[in-house]
Design a protein around this motif. Structure first.
Motif, PDB file in Angstrom:
ATOM      1  N   LEU A 143       0.816  -1.216   0.000  1.00 37.55           N
ATOM      2  CA  LEU A 143       0.000   0.000   0.000  1.00 37.55           C
ATOM      3  C   LEU A 143       0.847   1.263   0.000  1.00 37.55           C
ATOM      4  N   PRO A 169       1.676   7.800 -13.774  1.00 39.01           N
ATOM      5  CA  PRO A 169       2.668   7.571 -12.713  1.00 39.01           C
ATOM      6  C   PRO A 169       3.315   6.188 -12.782  1.00 39.01           C
ATOM      7  N   LYS A 193       4.431  -8.300 -17.970  1.00 35.60           N
ATOM      8  CA  LYS A 193       3.742  -9.560 -17.729  1.00 35.60           C
ATOM      9  C   LYS A 193       4.573 -10.669 -18.386  1.00 35.60           C
ATOM     10  N   ALA A 203      -3.841   4.154 -17.399  1.00 38.13           N
ATOM     11  CA  ALA A 203      -2.996   4.626 -16.281  1.00 38.13           C
ATOM     12  C   ALA A 203      -3.221   3.812 -15.011  1.00 38.13           C
ATOM     13  N   ASN A 222      -4.107   0.621 -15.073  1.00 41.42           N
ATOM     14  CA  ASN A 222      -4.072  -0.761 -15.555  1.00 41.42           C
ATOM     15  C   ASN A 222      -5.475  -1.185 -16.019  1.00 41.42           C
ATOM     16  N   SER A 278      -6.468  -4.430 -12.037  1.00 41.54           N
ATOM     17  CA  SER A 278      -6.586  -2.964 -12.081  1.00 41.54           C
ATOM     18  C   SER A 278      -6.372  -2.380 -10.702  1.00 41.54           C
ATOM     19  N   GLY A 286      -7.014   1.520  -5.919  1.00 39.17           N
ATOM     20  CA  GLY A 286      -7.067   2.837  -5.267  1.00 39.17           C
ATOM     21  C   GLY A 286      -7.521   3.951  -6.194  1.00 39.17           C
ATOM     22  N   MET A 300     -10.177   6.406  -4.719  1.00 39.64           N
ATOM     23  CA  MET A 300      -9.623   7.178  -3.603  1.00 39.64           C
ATOM     24  C   MET A 300      -8.528   8.138  -4.070  1.00 39.64           C
ATOM     25  N   SER A 301      -7.853   7.785  -5.175  1.00 37.54           N
ATOM     26  CA  SER A 301      -6.829   8.696  -5.705  1.00 37.54           C
ATOM     27  C   SER A 301      -7.468   9.999  -6.178  1.00 37.54           C
ATOM     28  N   MET A 340      -6.591  13.608  -4.734  1.00 43.84           N
ATOM     29  CA  MET A 340      -5.959  14.594  -5.618  1.00 43.84           C
ATOM     30  C   MET A 340      -6.813  15.853  -5.735  1.00 43.84           C
TER      31      MET A 340
HETATM   32  C1  HEM Z   1      -2.818   8.335  -9.487  1.00 42.30           C
HETATM   33  C2  HEM Z   1      -2.698   7.347  -8.637  1.00 42.30           C
HETATM   34  C3  HEM Z   1      -2.535   5.886  -8.993  1.00 42.30           C
HETATM   35  C4  HEM Z   1      -2.225   5.283 -10.178  1.00 42.30           C
HETATM   36  C5  HEM Z   1      -1.944   5.949 -11.522  1.00 42.30           C
HETATM   37  C6  HEM Z   1      -2.210   3.852  -9.950  1.00 42.30           C
HETATM   38  C7  HEM Z   1      -1.934   2.903 -10.912  1.00 42.30           C
HETATM   39  C8  HEM Z   1      -1.889   1.540 -10.684  1.00 42.30           C
HETATM   40  C9  HEM Z   1      -1.485   0.548 -11.650  1.00 42.30           C
HETATM   41  C10 HEM Z   1      -1.004   0.827 -13.073  1.00 42.30           C
HETATM   42  C11 HEM Z   1      -1.590  -0.664 -11.068  1.00 42.30           C
HETATM   43  C12 HEM Z   1      -1.231  -2.035 -11.680  1.00 42.30           C
HETATM   44  C13 HEM Z   1       0.188  -2.371 -11.283  1.00 42.30           C
HETATM   45  C14 HEM Z   1       0.657  -3.715 -11.772  1.00 42.30           C
HETATM   46  O1  HEM Z   1      -0.143  -4.616 -12.018  1.00 42.30           O
HETATM   47  O2  HEM Z   1       1.879  -3.874 -11.897  1.00 42.30           O
HETATM   48  C15 HEM Z   1      -2.078  -0.452  -9.725  1.00 42.30           C
HETATM   49  C16 HEM Z   1      -2.342  -1.459  -8.822  1.00 42.30           C
HETATM   50  C17 HEM Z   1      -2.742  -1.238  -7.534  1.00 42.30           C
HETATM   51  N1  HEM Z   1      -2.996  -0.016  -6.933  1.00 42.30           N
HETATM   52 FE1  HEM Z   1      -2.858   1.789  -7.795  1.00 42.30          FE
HETATM   53  N2  HEM Z   1      -2.512   3.619  -8.645  1.00 42.30           N
HETATM   54  C18 HEM Z   1      -2.718   4.822  -8.019  1.00 42.30           C
HETATM   55  C19 HEM Z   1      -3.017   5.031  -6.695  1.00 42.30           C
HETATM   56  C20 HEM Z   1      -3.250   4.043  -5.773  1.00 42.30           C
HETATM   57  C21 HEM Z   1      -3.560   4.266  -4.384  1.00 42.30           C
HETATM   58  C22 HEM Z   1      -3.674   5.632  -3.702  1.00 42.30           C
HETATM   59  C23 HEM Z   1      -3.715   3.043  -3.825  1.00 42.30           C
HETATM   60  C24 HEM Z   1      -4.023   2.680  -2.403  1.00 42.30           C
HETATM   61  C25 HEM Z   1      -3.310   3.061  -1.384  1.00 42.30           C
HETATM   62  C26 HEM Z   1      -3.521   2.052  -4.854  1.00 42.30           C
HETATM   63  C27 HEM Z   1      -3.624   0.698  -4.674  1.00 42.30           C
HETATM   64  C28 HEM Z   1      -3.346  -0.243  -5.628  1.00 42.30           C
HETATM   65  C29 HEM Z   1      -3.339  -1.681  -5.371  1.00 42.30           C
HETATM   66  C30 HEM Z   1      -3.663  -2.343  -4.039  1.00 42.30           C
HETATM   67  C31 HEM Z   1      -2.984  -2.301  -6.566  1.00 42.30           C
HETATM   68  C32 HEM Z   1      -2.814  -3.803  -6.822  1.00 42.30           C
HETATM   69  C33 HEM Z   1      -4.080  -4.370  -7.435  1.00 42.30           C
HETATM   70  C34 HEM Z   1      -3.896  -5.865  -7.756  1.00 42.30           C
HETATM   71  O3  HEM Z   1      -2.804  -6.273  -8.117  1.00 42.30           O
HETATM   72  O4  HEM Z   1      -4.881  -6.590  -7.644  1.00 42.30           O
HETATM   73  N3  HEM Z   1      -3.249   2.699  -6.029  1.00 42.30           N
HETATM   74  N4  HEM Z   1      -2.251   0.901  -9.515  1.00 42.30           N
END
Ligand code: HEM
Length: 376
Positions: free
Chosen positions: A175, A245, A251, A314, A316, A321, A324, A327-328, A332
């Motif tokens: 997280l 970001p 993969k 962005a 995924n 996917s 967050g 909540m983002s 923001m």
């Molecule tokens: C602008 C903000 C954000 C962007 C652009 C973003 C983008 C992404 C992307 C591209 C992934 C896929 C990563 C991968 O599979 O390698 C991901 C997964 C994830 N993100 Fe975000 N994220 C953001 C903010 C957040 C926030 C604030 C949280 C929570 C604290 C969060 C929690 C997660 C979690 C838990 C996953 C894993 C989901 C899974 O694998 O099932 N994200 N995010």
């Protein structure tokens, strides 16, 4: 993460951090007339908030003194080493690891520091829980990830359980990694666009004036009020399109497969998917794909256009996917409006703005600005 109580807790923590962390720092630098690195402020902000959300513990990194914190530096070092692992052949970093030199040596040291920080935070949060008489999730402001995790264990409170601490440590790490850098990177690029496009800043200010109950004075808006800000939402989406970001994902095919494009993928092939390039492709976004145009996200009826995640990637797409995403946007918007409404940001002349080679799309030299108050 989709629990209403968590959402309420998130909004409360974010607003409080704006009031008690961000605004005092901005007031301080604007009074002294000194420059500040916005990227650093956002990283401090998101680090504090993610700590509150996960453990209910505030590191207070975002304060006027801008304290140096070793575990945050450790996190940056880990990120750099992971980037090298993504780019270089496995044999290369395996050798560095075996010899304990270079990035791999740094990674090991940084990991130890960060691991200590996580376990200490978990212990502190557990102690706080024990000292309370209430059941863990009685009130929404106690809806931390730690509390939710314990409740999920059926109220079991074996506070010394090594296994549960380790699982929690892993969740906490994911997280912090997911929530700190992604948000701060997006906000940094967003403010760079706003600062370099005065017409966009004007449109956001006009939208605030038109849709929110403002009184011409310094104030922080409620999260409910922020939902009506369509142009702001569109500007954030446009930032995410051009500066995602998480710029790439990879993969590995467990079995041989054929992509919808017809490409044959042999078993064990590692594929890099560049979200950064996808956001800049004519085939996907049209001839004006390199222009920063928030309007492309707004329908004729003035609503936010739905864009499928396979196009706007962005966050995924598919089963992995981002959890967050909603909540983002909440966080923001709270931060963006508090800053734009209350302060004028001016880029420091000659400061170089360029992306950093990293797993997260940071600015290499940060974003140096001068801040002035809009209201007396
Ligand atoms: C602008 C903000 C954000 C962007 C652009 C973003 C983008 C992404 C992307 C591209 C992934 C896929 C990563 C991968 O599979 O390698 C991901 C997964 C994830 N993100 Fe975000 N994220 C953001 C903010 C957040 C926030 C604030 C949280 C929570 C604290 C969060 C929690 C997660 C979690 C838990 C996953 C894993 C989901 C899974 O694998 O099932 N994200 N995010």
């Amino acid at each position: 993460m989709h629990d209403k109580r968590f959402e309420l807790f998130l909004k409360k923590c974010t607003r409080q951090k704006v009031e008690k962390g961000l605004i005092p720092v901005l007031e301080h630098v604007s009074k002294l007339g000194i420059q500040v690195d916005l990227q650093e402020l956002f990283q401090r902000f998101t680090f504090d908030v993610v700590g509150l959300l996960v453990f209910g513990v505030d590191s207070n990194r975002l304060s006027v003194e801008l304290p140096l914190i070793p575990h945050e530096k450790a996190f940056d070092d880990m990120e750099e080493a992971v980037f090298i692992r993504c780019l270089m052949p496995k044999s290369y970093w395996k050798l560095l690891k075996w010899l304990q030199i270079g990035e791999e040596k740094k990674l090991k040291e940084a990991w130890e520091i960060f691991d200590r920080f996580l376990y200490q935070s978990i212990s502190a949060a557990r102690e706080k829980l024990i000292s309370r008489s209430k059941s863990p999730l009685e009130e929404e402001e106690e809806f931390t990830v730690l509390n939710a995790f314990l409740a999920d264990q059926g109220g079991q409170t074996d506070y010394t359980c090594e296994n549960s601490n380790k699982i929690l440590r892993d969740h906490a790490f994911s997280l912090v990694a997911a929530g700190r850098d992604t948000l701060s990177a997006c906000l940094t690029w967003f403010f760079w666009f706003v600062a370099t496009n005065p017409s966009i800043e004007t449109k956001i200010l006009e939208e605030i004036k038109e849709k929110l109950q403002e009184n011409g004075k310094l104030r922080i808006f409620s999260t409910e009020e922020l939902n009506s800000l369509v142009y702001l939402h569109a500007t954030l989406c446009e930032t995410l399109r051009l500066y995602p970001p998480v710029p790439f994902n990879h993969k590995t095919a467990l079995e041989a497969d054929v992509l919808p494009s017809g490409h044959q993928i042999p078993q064990n092939t590692k594929m890099l998917i560049s979200f950064y390039s996808m956001g800049r492709m004519h085939e996907i976004w049209g001839q004006d794909c390199l222009e920063f145009k928030p309007e492309r996200w707004i329908t004729k009826q003035g609503r936010i256009m739905h864009v499928p995640s396979y196009k706007f990637s962005a966050f995924n797409a598919g089963p992995r996917s981002c959890l967050g995403k909603e909540m983002s946007f909440i966080q923001m918007k709270i931060i963006a409006v508090a800053l734009i409404w209350n302060y004028r940001l001016q880029l420091v002349e000659g400061h170089p703005v360029t992306p950093k080679n990293s797993v997260t799309l940071h600015m290499k030299y940060g974003l140096k600005v001068k801040v002035t108050r809009r209201f007396g």
